[in-house]
Write a protein that holds these residues in place. Structure first.
Motif, mmCIF file in Angstrom:
data_model
loop_
_atom_site.group_PDB
_atom_site.id
_atom_site.type_symbol
_atom_site.label_atom_id
_atom_site.label_comp_id
_atom_site.label_asym_id
_atom_site.label_seq_id
_atom_site.Cartn_x
_atom_site.Cartn_y
_atom_site.Cartn_z
ATOM 1 N N LEU A 66 -59.599 81.908 -51.587
ATOM 2 C CA LEU A 66 -60.378 81.954 -50.349
ATOM 3 C C LEU A 66 -59.729 81.099 -49.275
ATOM 4 O O LEU A 66 -59.238 79.996 -49.547
ATOM 5 C CB LEU A 66 -61.793 81.432 -50.599
ATOM 6 C CG LEU A 66 -62.629 82.160 -51.641
ATOM 7 C CD1 LEU A 66 -63.924 81.408 -51.891
ATOM 8 C CD2 LEU A 66 -62.894 83.585 -51.203
ATOM 9 N N ALA A 67 -59.758 81.605 -48.055
ATOM 10 C CA ALA A 67 -59.351 80.809 -46.895
ATOM 11 C C ALA A 67 -60.449 79.763 -46.658
ATOM 12 O O ALA A 67 -61.587 79.951 -47.099
ATOM 13 C CB ALA A 67 -59.194 81.714 -45.682
ATOM 14 N N PRO A 68 -60.132 78.660 -45.983
ATOM 15 C CA PRO A 68 -61.148 77.621 -45.754
ATOM 16 C C PRO A 68 -62.432 78.156 -45.106
ATOM 17 O O PRO A 68 -63.535 77.765 -45.490
ATOM 18 C CB PRO A 68 -60.439 76.619 -44.846
ATOM 19 C CG PRO A 68 -58.993 76.792 -45.150
ATOM 20 C CD PRO A 68 -58.813 78.250 -45.476
ATOM 21 N N GLU A 69 -62.292 79.064 -44.136
ATOM 22 C CA GLU A 69 -63.492 79.610 -43.488
ATOM 23 C C GLU A 69 -64.301 80.486 -44.452
ATOM 24 O O GLU A 69 -65.527 80.537 -44.369
ATOM 25 C CB GLU A 69 -63.151 80.376 -42.206
ATOM 26 C CG GLU A 69 -62.231 81.561 -42.369
ATOM 27 C CD GLU A 69 -60.733 81.228 -42.353
ATOM 28 O OE1 GLU A 69 -59.949 82.190 -42.352
ATOM 29 O OE2 GLU A 69 -60.354 80.049 -42.349
ATOM 30 N N PRO A 92 -60.323 73.921 -55.332
ATOM 31 C CA PRO A 92 -60.346 74.128 -53.881
ATOM 32 C C PRO A 92 -59.819 75.510 -53.504
ATOM 33 O O PRO A 92 -58.776 75.942 -53.984
ATOM 34 C CB PRO A 92 -59.429 73.034 -53.332
ATOM 35 C CG PRO A 92 -59.160 72.106 -54.464
ATOM 36 C CD PRO A 92 -59.472 72.826 -55.733
ATOM 37 N N GLY A 93 -60.577 76.212 -52.668
ATOM 38 C CA GLY A 93 -60.146 77.510 -52.175
ATOM 39 C C GLY A 93 -60.123 78.616 -53.210
ATOM 40 O O GLY A 93 -59.459 79.633 -53.014
ATOM 41 N N ARG A 94 -60.875 78.419 -54.302
ATOM 42 C CA ARG A 94 -60.860 79.425 -55.367
ATOM 43 C C ARG A 94 -62.247 79.574 -55.973
ATOM 44 O O ARG A 94 -62.992 78.607 -56.095
ATOM 45 C CB ARG A 94 -59.915 79.018 -56.492
ATOM 46 C CG ARG A 94 -58.485 78.947 -56.097
ATOM 47 C CD ARG A 94 -57.629 78.626 -57.309
ATOM 48 N NE ARG A 94 -56.244 78.652 -56.925
ATOM 49 C CZ ARG A 94 -55.444 77.619 -56.974
ATOM 50 N NH1 ARG A 94 -55.884 76.470 -57.435
ATOM 51 N NH2 ARG A 94 -54.196 77.721 -56.590
ATOM 52 N N VAL A 95 -62.550 80.797 -56.357
ATOM 53 C CA VAL A 95 -63.732 81.064 -57.182
ATOM 54 C C VAL A 95 -63.301 82.007 -58.300
ATOM 55 O O VAL A 95 -62.315 82.744 -58.172
ATOM 56 C CB VAL A 95 -64.897 81.706 -56.388
ATOM 57 C CG1 VAL A 95 -65.433 80.755 -55.343
ATOM 58 C CG2 VAL A 95 -64.501 83.026 -55.781
ATOM 59 N N ARG A 96 -64.043 81.937 -59.370
ATOM 60 C CA ARG A 96 -63.843 82.884 -60.474
ATOM 61 C C ARG A 96 -65.004 83.856 -60.458
ATOM 62 O O ARG A 96 -66.167 83.445 -60.553
ATOM 63 C CB ARG A 96 -63.844 82.147 -61.815
ATOM 64 C CG ARG A 96 -62.497 81.913 -62.350
ATOM 65 C CD ARG A 96 -62.400 81.300 -63.695
ATOM 66 N NE ARG A 96 -63.634 81.022 -64.417
ATOM 67 C CZ ARG A 96 -63.677 80.801 -65.716
ATOM 68 N NH1 ARG A 96 -62.590 80.827 -66.427
ATOM 69 N NH2 ARG A 96 -64.812 80.537 -66.307
#
Length: 172
Positions: A66-69, A92-96
């Protein structure tokens, strides 16, 4: 106004005009239908039914960057996102992604894009997202249908709850 029983009378595929409109016959009446709008309606109502089943566990969790926004939008609790997916933070910047609608399971490369589209929905509802998803694969103008395909589309359209308009409101 069309009477309910007349609305459900079978439509017979006659042909196409400009590879855009289906010419149909119902009794002594002729109808022209926008094949893209009709197919979009069919796909949309199918997606509504499938989403109502809820998200199902993925065979393997899928990592989405994911981008910060985009990461900031996770806090907003978007309706479309929660109805379609279950996820967990993964640094940071990731989801599963843990769960997704079963109809998306055969297309793992599409899952991150659909997740992000739902995430970036900017207030769009689940129905608006599903309308977009239905539009993309719907048959387009310029792609001729054979008689069997055209008749199948007409038969499926008559099973729809709202057969007279695409999910965006365009008349069929």
């Amino acid at each position: 106004p069309v009477e309910e029983e007349q609305r459900r009378d079978p439509l017979r595929f006659v042909g196409e005009v400009f590879d855009t409109y289906i010419v149909t016959q119902r009794g002594n009446d002729m109808c022209l239908l926008d094949k893209h709008a009709a197919h979009e309606r069919i796909l949309y109502e199918d997606l509504l039914k499938r989403v109502a089943e809820g998200p199902k566990p993925l065979p393997r969790p899928l990592l989405v960057l994911l981008a910060p926004e985009e990461e900031a939008l996770l806090e907003a609790g978007q309706e479309a996102l929660a109805a379609l997916f279950r996820w967990e933070p993964f640094g940071p910047g990731r989801v599963r992604l843990l769960m997704a609608p079963a109809f998306l399971h055969p297309y793992p490369p599409l899952l991150p894009a659909v997740f992000k589209e739902a995430l970036r929905g900017e207030g769009r509802s689940l129905k608006a997202l599903l309308a977009r998803l239905a539009c993309l694969p719907a048959v387009k103008a310029g792609h001729p249908l054979g008689e069997a395909q055209g008749q199948a589309l007409l038969d499926a359209l008559l099973t729809c709850e709202t057969p007279w308009a695409c999910p965006h409101g365009r008349p069929v």
